[in-house]
Write a protein that holds these residues in place. Structure first.
Motif, mmCIF file in Angstrom:
data_model
loop_
_atom_site.group_PDB
_atom_site.id
_atom_site.type_symbol
_atom_site.label_atom_id
_atom_site.label_comp_id
_atom_site.label_asym_id
_atom_site.label_seq_id
_atom_site.Cartn_x
_atom_site.Cartn_y
_atom_site.Cartn_z
ATOM 1 N N LEU A 1 -0.887 32.019 -9.551
ATOM 2 C CA LEU A 1 -0.660 33.238 -9.824
ATOM 3 C C LEU A 1 -1.644 34.443 -9.344
ATOM 4 C CD1 LEU A 1 0.866 35.652 -11.894
ATOM 5 C CD2 LEU A 1 -1.230 34.503 -13.807
ATOM 6 N N ALA A 2 -2.652 34.122 -9.049
ATOM 7 C CA ALA A 2 -3.841 35.096 -8.755
ATOM 8 C C ALA A 2 -3.774 35.338 -6.959
ATOM 9 C CB ALA A 2 -5.629 34.482 -8.647
ATOM 10 N N LEU A 3 -2.966 34.668 -6.571
ATOM 11 C CA LEU A 3 -2.925 34.546 -5.439
ATOM 12 C C LEU A 3 -1.870 34.582 -4.939
ATOM 13 C CD1 LEU A 3 -4.717 31.368 -3.434
ATOM 14 C CD2 LEU A 3 -5.110 33.726 -3.638
ATOM 15 N N ARG A 4 -0.801 35.277 -5.187
ATOM 16 C CA ARG A 4 1.145 35.053 -5.684
ATOM 17 C C ARG A 4 1.740 33.870 -5.322
ATOM 18 N NH1 ARG A 4 0.331 41.527 -4.978
ATOM 19 N NH2 ARG A 4 -0.554 42.435 -6.887
ATOM 20 N N SER A 5 1.401 33.269 -4.537
ATOM 21 C CA SER A 5 2.164 31.587 -4.131
ATOM 22 C C SER A 5 2.656 31.264 -4.836
ATOM 23 C CB SER A 5 0.712 31.175 -3.237
ATOM 24 O OG SER A 5 0.947 30.502 -2.287
ATOM 25 N N GLU A 6 3.227 30.240 -4.704
ATOM 26 C CA GLU A 6 3.387 28.713 -5.545
ATOM 27 C C GLU A 6 3.198 27.207 -5.065
ATOM 28 O OE1 GLU A 6 6.218 29.501 -8.190
ATOM 29 O OE2 GLU A 6 5.881 31.180 -8.557
ATOM 30 N N PRO A 7 2.975 27.265 -5.721
ATOM 31 C CA PRO A 7 2.495 25.236 -5.360
ATOM 32 C C PRO A 7 3.058 24.734 -4.897
ATOM 33 C CG PRO A 7 2.746 25.266 -7.468
ATOM 34 C CD PRO A 7 3.422 26.487 -6.890
ATOM 35 N N VAL A 8 3.047 24.088 -3.481
ATOM 36 C CA VAL A 8 4.175 22.923 -2.385
ATOM 37 C C VAL A 8 3.177 21.351 -3.455
ATOM 38 C CG1 VAL A 8 4.219 22.037 0.058
ATOM 39 C CG2 VAL A 8 3.767 24.288 -0.721
ATOM 40 N N LYS A 9 5.195 20.706 -3.235
ATOM 41 C CA LYS A 9 5.111 19.583 -3.782
ATOM 42 C C LYS A 9 4.299 17.944 -3.109
ATOM 43 C CE LYS A 9 9.440 19.341 -6.038
ATOM 44 N NZ LYS A 9 10.865 18.119 -6.005
ATOM 45 N N TRP A 10 3.381 17.715 -3.444
ATOM 46 C CA TRP A 10 2.738 16.434 -2.777
ATOM 47 C C TRP A 10 3.551 16.165 -2.396
ATOM 48 C CZ3 TRP A 10 -2.283 17.593 -2.735
ATOM 49 C CH2 TRP A 10 -2.932 16.543 -2.445
ATOM 50 N N ARG A 11 2.690 15.328 -0.882
ATOM 51 C CA ARG A 11 3.523 14.115 0.167
ATOM 52 C C ARG A 11 2.509 12.755 0.222
ATOM 53 N NH1 ARG A 11 4.537 18.763 4.082
ATOM 54 N NH2 ARG A 11 2.919 19.560 3.024
ATOM 55 N N GLU B 1 0.775 -1.138 -0.559
ATOM 56 C CA GLU B 1 -0.216 0.259 -0.228
ATOM 57 C C GLU B 1 0.944 0.973 0.188
ATOM 58 O OE1 GLU B 1 -4.016 -1.583 2.477
ATOM 59 O OE2 GLU B 1 -2.188 -1.024 3.815
ATOM 60 N N ARG B 2 2.047 1.149 0.736
ATOM 61 C CA ARG B 2 2.951 2.207 0.901
ATOM 62 C C ARG B 2 3.337 2.374 -0.250
ATOM 63 N NH1 ARG B 2 4.574 0.227 5.758
ATOM 64 N NH2 ARG B 2 6.145 -0.751 4.980
ATOM 65 N N ASP B 3 4.195 0.798 -1.394
ATOM 66 C CA ASP B 3 4.583 1.702 -2.636
ATOM 67 C C ASP B 3 3.671 1.966 -3.427
ATOM 68 O OD1 ASP B 3 6.721 0.411 -1.502
ATOM 69 O OD2 ASP B 3 6.566 -1.554 -2.724
ATOM 70 N N MET B 4 2.371 1.860 -3.691
ATOM 71 C CA MET B 4 1.489 2.069 -4.276
ATOM 72 C C MET B 4 0.838 3.628 -4.021
ATOM 73 S SD MET B 4 -0.969 1.061 -6.849
ATOM 74 C CE MET B 4 -1.294 -0.315 -6.213
ATOM 75 N N LEU B 5 1.157 4.211 -2.563
ATOM 76 C CA LEU B 5 0.922 5.960 -2.405
ATOM 77 C C LEU B 5 2.045 6.381 -2.674
ATOM 78 C CD1 LEU B 5 -1.186 7.739 -0.902
ATOM 79 C CD2 LEU B 5 0.005 7.085 1.345
ATOM 80 N N ALA B 6 3.456 5.687 -2.684
ATOM 81 C CA ALA B 6 4.515 6.698 -3.416
ATOM 82 C C ALA B 6 4.725 6.628 -4.797
ATOM 83 C CB ALA B 6 5.902 5.928 -2.938
ATOM 84 N N ALA B 7 3.899 5.684 -5.381
ATOM 85 C CA ALA B 7 3.846 6.110 -7.330
ATOM 86 C C ALA B 7 2.998 6.794 -7.766
ATOM 87 C CB ALA B 7 3.430 4.925 -7.639
ATOM 88 N N TYR B 8 1.961 7.235 -6.434
ATOM 89 C CA TYR B 8 0.640 8.116 -7.042
ATOM 90 C C TYR B 8 1.155 9.558 -6.375
ATOM 91 C CZ TYR B 8 -2.546 11.333 -7.415
ATOM 92 O OH TYR B 8 -3.913 12.522 -6.847
ATOM 93 N N THR B 9 2.426 10.044 -5.145
ATOM 94 C CA THR B 9 2.711 10.585 -4.598
ATOM 95 C C THR B 9 3.959 11.616 -6.113
ATOM 96 O OG1 THR B 9 2.931 10.601 -2.864
ATOM 97 C CG2 THR B 9 4.334 12.193 -3.102
ATOM 98 N N SER B 10 4.552 10.094 -6.134
ATOM 99 C CA SER B 10 5.762 10.264 -7.923
ATOM 100 C C SER B 10 4.770 10.869 -8.590
ATOM 101 C CB SER B 10 7.046 9.163 -7.546
ATOM 102 O OG SER B 10 7.623 9.851 -8.394
ATOM 103 N N GLY B 11 3.894 10.663 -9.300
ATOM 104 C CA GLY B 11 3.439 11.012 -10.178
ATOM 105 C C GLY B 11 3.148 12.376 -10.111
ATOM 106 N N ALA B 12 2.834 12.300 -8.943
ATOM 107 C CA ALA B 12 2.010 13.895 -8.502
ATOM 108 C C ALA B 12 2.853 14.931 -9.470
ATOM 109 C CB ALA B 12 0.726 13.804 -7.373
ATOM 110 N N ASN B 13 3.703 14.563 -8.523
ATOM 111 C CA ASN B 13 4.538 16.253 -8.693
ATOM 112 C C ASN B 13 5.463 15.814 -9.893
ATOM 113 O OD1 ASN B 13 5.022 16.293 -5.787
ATOM 114 N ND2 ASN B 13 5.715 14.827 -5.160
ATOM 115 N N ALA B 14 5.410 15.002 -10.686
ATOM 116 C CA ALA B 14 5.707 14.638 -12.578
ATOM 117 C C ALA B 14 5.442 15.611 -13.191
ATOM 118 C CB ALA B 14 6.319 13.126 -12.667
#
Length: 217
Positions: free
Chosen positions: A161-171, A135-148
């Motif tokens: 852009l509207a909020l003058r902010s930057e996204p934070v990577k998925w965990r 299950e951790r491997d599945m979750l990690a794969a999803y996380t890696s894909g989301a950040n990619a």
């Protein structure tokens, strides 16, 4: 007379400068918004895939993901989600963890205070540690894909852009926070309801309390 003759020139120059600035700003905004759109066709190399994954869309744009393994499909799904809905994903995890003020400032503080009491980010972290290895491997794969998927965008989603902010990577814990956000939406008023039912049973005649709050409804 000289001043009168110069006045139209000054006004014309000002209008031209404003129009040029507006046009330049509009062009920049157009480029910026187009850069934040997801990739809809072609190929993309994504690290970690065991084999090629195919993403096809129907006439309504609904995607279907096909891959050789569940891990590959999870990674591709994370990529797809981040490309199309990362800001919405961000709102879900932040609403559960009580971190909306980092995006919206003081207007979100009260919502964050209510959420922080539940300490759902800590709950999510503990839940990740309690998962089975597969299950951790599945979750990690999803996380890696989301950040990619987020990195592959030409620019962050336009909301940042509207909020003058930057996204934070998925965990890894963020995916569980999204589930906890939905749970909180569905169950958030439950303590108030239970308190109200208890007060009714304590203060009203039993027949009236049973009529107003019958068992099973």
């Amino acid at each position: 007379d000289v001043k009168r003759r110069r006045w139209p020139l000054v006004m014309g120059g000002t209008v031209a400068a404003v129009a040029l600035a507006a046009g330049g700003g509009g062009a920049y905004l157009n480029v910026r918004l187009r850069a934040s759109l997801p990739q809809m066709e072609g190929e993309r190399a994504v690290a970690g895939l065991g084999a090629p994954v195919r993403i096809e869309r129907d006439a309504l744009g609904v995607p279907v993901v096909r891959g050789g393994s569940r891990l590959d499909v999870a990674r591709a799904t994370g990529f797809l989600h981040a490309q199309e809905r990362f800001f919405q994903m961000d709102l879900l995890r932040r609403s559960a963890a009580g971190e909306l003020a980092a995006l919206f400032g003081r207007p979100a503080l009260e919502m964050d205070r209510e959420a922080r009491v539940l300490r759902l980010r800590l709950v999510a972290r503990r839940a990740v540690k309690a998962l089975r290895a597969d299950e951790r491997d599945m979750l990690a794969a999803y996380t890696s894909g989301a950040n990619a998927g987020l990195t592959a965008l030409g620019a962050p989603p336009f909301e940042y852009l509207a909020l003058r902010s930057e996204p934070v990577k998925w965990r890894d814990e963020d995916s569980l926070l999204c589930a906890l956000a939905m749970y909180r939406d569905l169950q958030g008023r439950q303590p108030w309801q239970e308190s109200m039912l208890g007060l009714m049973r304590e203060t009203l005649p039993p027949a009236l309390a049973a009529f107003l709050a019958p068992v099973g409804t």
